[in-house]
Design a protein around this motif. Structure first.
Motif, short mmCIF file in Angstrom:
data_model
loop_
_atom_site.label_atom_id
_atom_site.label_comp_id
_atom_site.label_asym_id
_atom_site.label_seq_id
_atom_site.Cartn_x
_atom_site.Cartn_y
_atom_site.Cartn_z
N THR A 1 -1.48 11.21 2.38
CA THR A 1 -1.66 9.81 1.80
C THR A 1 -1.08 8.73 3.08
OG1 THR A 1 0.53 10.11 0.74
CG2 THR A 1 -1.73 10.03 -0.52
N MET B 1 1.15 4.74 -2.25
CA MET B 1 1.02 6.08 -1.41
C MET B 1 2.28 6.95 -2.23
SD MET B 1 -0.20 5.52 2.34
CE MET B 1 0.44 3.74 2.42
N TYR C 1 -10.61 6.24 7.23
CA TYR C 1 -9.62 5.24 6.98
C TYR C 1 -10.44 4.02 6.13
CZ TYR C 1 -6.86 7.40 10.73
OH TYR C 1 -6.45 8.34 11.35
N GLY D 1 -3.08 6.01 4.58
CA GLY D 1 -2.89 4.74 4.28
C GLY D 1 -2.42 4.10 5.53
N TYR E 1 -6.08 6.89 -2.98
CA TYR E 1 -4.95 7.37 -2.41
C TYR E 1 -4.15 8.21 -3.30
CZ TYR E 1 -5.21 4.07 1.41
OH TYR E 1 -5.86 3.41 2.51
N TYR F 1 -8.77 2.18 -1.31
CA TYR F 1 -7.25 2.36 -1.48
C TYR F 1 -6.81 3.12 -2.93
CZ TYR F 1 -7.32 -1.57 -4.51
OH TYR F 1 -7.48 -2.44 -5.65
N SER G 1 0.79 -1.20 -0.10
CA SER G 1 0.11 0.14 -0.12
C SER G 1 0.95 1.26 -0.14
CB SER G 1 -0.91 -0.04 1.13
OG SER G 1 -1.89 -1.13 1.19
#
Length: 650
Positions: free
Chosen positions: A457, A423, A523, A461, A530, A527, A419
């Protein structure tokens, strides 16, 4: 551990024929590197080693673009994604086509017209040397980390179901990849990428064809997937917390993939390996078609897996531990009776890893040489620079294997690391976009925007790793699993209990989830957003700070630093209208800037000759070749001749 009351699944592990097929794939990859190490006298200059002498044809460039980020994680992850969540991921084929158009016409022309070797050289010309080094350092960190994970993660997944020792796989792949990239340069990387894409496609097709035969045809597979709620193509829910919706895939996914194909060093290097801009754009369009083919085949593999295990989920039943093992588990159960076919699939997995790693090694050496070596070592010969480049590839290859070893201790942090890779790409895309599309942005605004982009980010993340998003999943079943002699009631109760435990944190069973603070809802954002968050943060903060501290005068900018956005989007507008849309940037003076580069190149060549003559005089007249340069020092400046051609003045 197999769930209580269920019979274990017995399937054969790797056979001798499988190892033979796997070894042949490695030998062919290494052989391509050896071939290009000696063809035409070897890789004697950095231009040959890093840009393939700008002589590559369209096909290998397109295949290499395709292979660079279609890694082993794609081969293992996309089918398991479709098996677990459904076909929304398949919708990325639309995103890929939009991404190709944006990258080919708004970002690629800037890099091609400047003729840069490092994409981050653009940041120095547009902003400052400090911004360039910051971007380069960020890229180096993300690629070293990502390559180590790409090397280790599939090795770990395959070990559990094939019996292939994880460190045998890691070391053999790391050594072979570093070897052929070091000696063969960009040409070896591109042609091995081409070979490895073919291996990946063969692996997918083997699973789809055999799976369709076993399940009675793909039409029956589709019907089973529909009954199991795995077929979904349009979800227009505007909620950004929906993991994969039409909006998150098309909008969020667009920014995620433009960060890779628009401004990533690995891809920019490939664009510059062809002679003409039009050929680079054609290669990018062919790459887009290849992306569509790969995501289609991978999604079909996911549906094949679901049709086979719709009533006996291997994870719930305890036959495997993670979803990454679904694809190799399916292969070993359905194709192990065919000698060498499991080896072909494993080869396809590691071909994906090799292509990503070789592309990363070559791009890392290019960035390090151009951004950190040449600015401080300006008087080295071309031959010395080439040797340094090859040494850098070997060093980064060692770091890649070391990072794979570190990854073995990260546990669940592996997913977090992947992830983080996404980011990092967002703020870098925001920085390039700020420079190419907004001529008023200045250096201070670039620093401020990038800092805020990273903060935003990483905040979202990392927060998503602490407070895991609640992601609903379609149902799974183990009703069809083979059972032992225990009573059906006991077995079912035990299995259902285990399933509840496994999926407790990722379903909508709010009563089973620990109490979450209100901030945790932030949150839950998909994803895929991002990169969008990062780009918007960089642009908004960067422009505000630039205007506060004194905006850049567009008239003073090199027009080649600004994307030809309005020339393409508003191509039918009259010249007076286009000049207003250029916002003060003097695009009509582009030839003047090209001429300045020619003069600089001539001056640099003259200075180099004087330096060589002085060195020979100081050494009392040296024999031919002792002090003479392996090749005369060449300072390359790309000069635009017309819309499609570029002339390199040496």
């Amino acid at each position: 551990m197999v769930a209580e009351g269920l019979a274990p699944r017995n399937y054969p592990l790797f056979s001798a024929w499988d190892y033979v097929v796997f070894a042949i794939m490695l030998c062919i990859s290494a052989g391509i590197g050896i071939f290009y190490a000696f063809k035409g006298g070897g890789q004697k200059s950095t231009k040959e080693f890093l840009l393939a002498g700008r002589s590559m044809s369209i096909t290998p460039v397109a295949m290499s673009l395709l292979a660079s980020f279609m890694s082993a994680i794609t081969v293992l992850g996309t089918p398991s994604e479709v098996y677990t969540y459904g076909t929304m991921f398949w919708m990325f084929w639309i995103t890929y086509m939009i991404m190709v158009m944006v990258s080919a016409h708004f970002y690629l022309p800037v890099f091609f017209d400047l003729g840069v070797t490092s994409a981050y050289e653009y940041l120095e010309r547009r902003f400052s040397p400090g911004i360039r080094r910051l971007g380069s350092f960020t890229f180096i960190c993300q690629m070293v980390m990502y390559m180590g994970i790409v090397l280790y993660a599939p090795s770990l997944a395959l070990q559990a179901v094939t019996g292939l020792n994880v460190w045998v796989a890691v070391i053999s792949l790391g050594v072979v990849c570093t070897f052929y990239t070091t000696i063969g340069g960009m040409k070896a990387v591109m042609w091995t990428d081409t070979f490895q894409v073919c291996v990946m496609l063969a692996g997918f097709l083997a699973v789809i064809i055999q799976g369709s035969i076993n399940e009675g045809g793909f039409a029956e597979i589709w019907r089973i997937a529909e009954r199991g709620e795995r077929v979904e193509f349009f979800n227009f829910d505007p909620d950004p917390r929906v993991r994969h919706s039409t909006w998150s895939v098309l909008i969020g996914g667009l920014f995620t993939w433009v960060a890779i194909f628009g401004v990533n060093q690995s891809q920019v290097q490939r664009y510059l390996s062809v002679e003409k801009k039009s050929r680079a754009q054609i290669a990018l369009y062919l790459n887009g078609f290849g992306l569509v083919v790969i995501v289609t085949l991978a999604s079909m593999c996911g549906l094949v897996m679901y049709a086979r295990y719709y009533d006996c989920d291997p994870i719930t039943a305890g036959f495997i531990q993670t979803s990454d093992q679904m694809m190799p588990f399916t292969v070993m159960e359905t194709l192990s009776y065919l000698p060498g076919i499991p080896g072909l699939f494993v080869s396809s997995v590691f071909a994906g890893a090799l292509s990503t790693m070789s592309s990363g090694l070559n791009s890392l050496s290019a960035v390090t040489l151009e951004d950190f070596v040449k600015p401080y070592k300006k008087n080295l010969t071309e031959a010395q620079y080439t040797i340094i480049t090859k040494v850098l590839v070997a060093i980064y290859g060692g770091l890649m294997v070391l990072m794979a070893w570190v990854s073995s201790y990260l546990g669940s942090v592996l997913q977090a690391a992947l992830s983080i890779f996404g980011m990092i790409g967002g703020p870098l895309l925001g920085l390039f976009t700020l420079g190419m599309f907004f001529p008023w942005a200045n250096t201070i605004g670039a620093y401020a925007g990038m800092l805020v982009g990273f903060v935003m980010t990483f905040w979202v993340g990392i927060g998503a790793q602490v407070w895991k998003p609640i992601v609903p999943r379609p149902p799974v079943s183990i009703a069809g699993c083979e059972r032992l002699n225990e009573t059906l009631a006991n077995a079912t109760t035990s299995a259902v209990s285990m399933a509840t435990e496994l999926f407790r944190s990722t379903t909508q069973a709010v009563s089973d989830v620990p109490e979450r603070p209100p901030l945790a809802e932030l949150y839950n954002i998909s994803y895929l957003y991002y990169s969008l968050i990062a780009v918007l943060s960089v642009l908004i903060v960067g422009l505000i700070v630039s205007f506060i501290t004194g905006a850049q005068d567009p008239a003073e900018l090199d027009p080649r630093l600004i994307s030809p956005f309005f020339d393409i989007v508003c191509c039918c507008c009259p010249g007076s209208c286009l000049r207003k849309l250029h916002c003060g940037v003097r695009h009509d003076e582009q030839d003047l800037w090209d001429k300045r580069d020619q003069e600089k190149a001539a001056e640099a060549e003259h200075d180099d000759k004087e330096r060589l003559e002085l060195a020979e005089q100081q050494n009392g007249g040296i024999e031919n070749g002792d002090m003479k340069l392996h090749n005369e020092v060449k300072v390359s400046y790309s000069v635009k001749v017309n819309d499609d051609d570029a002339l390199t003045v040496l």
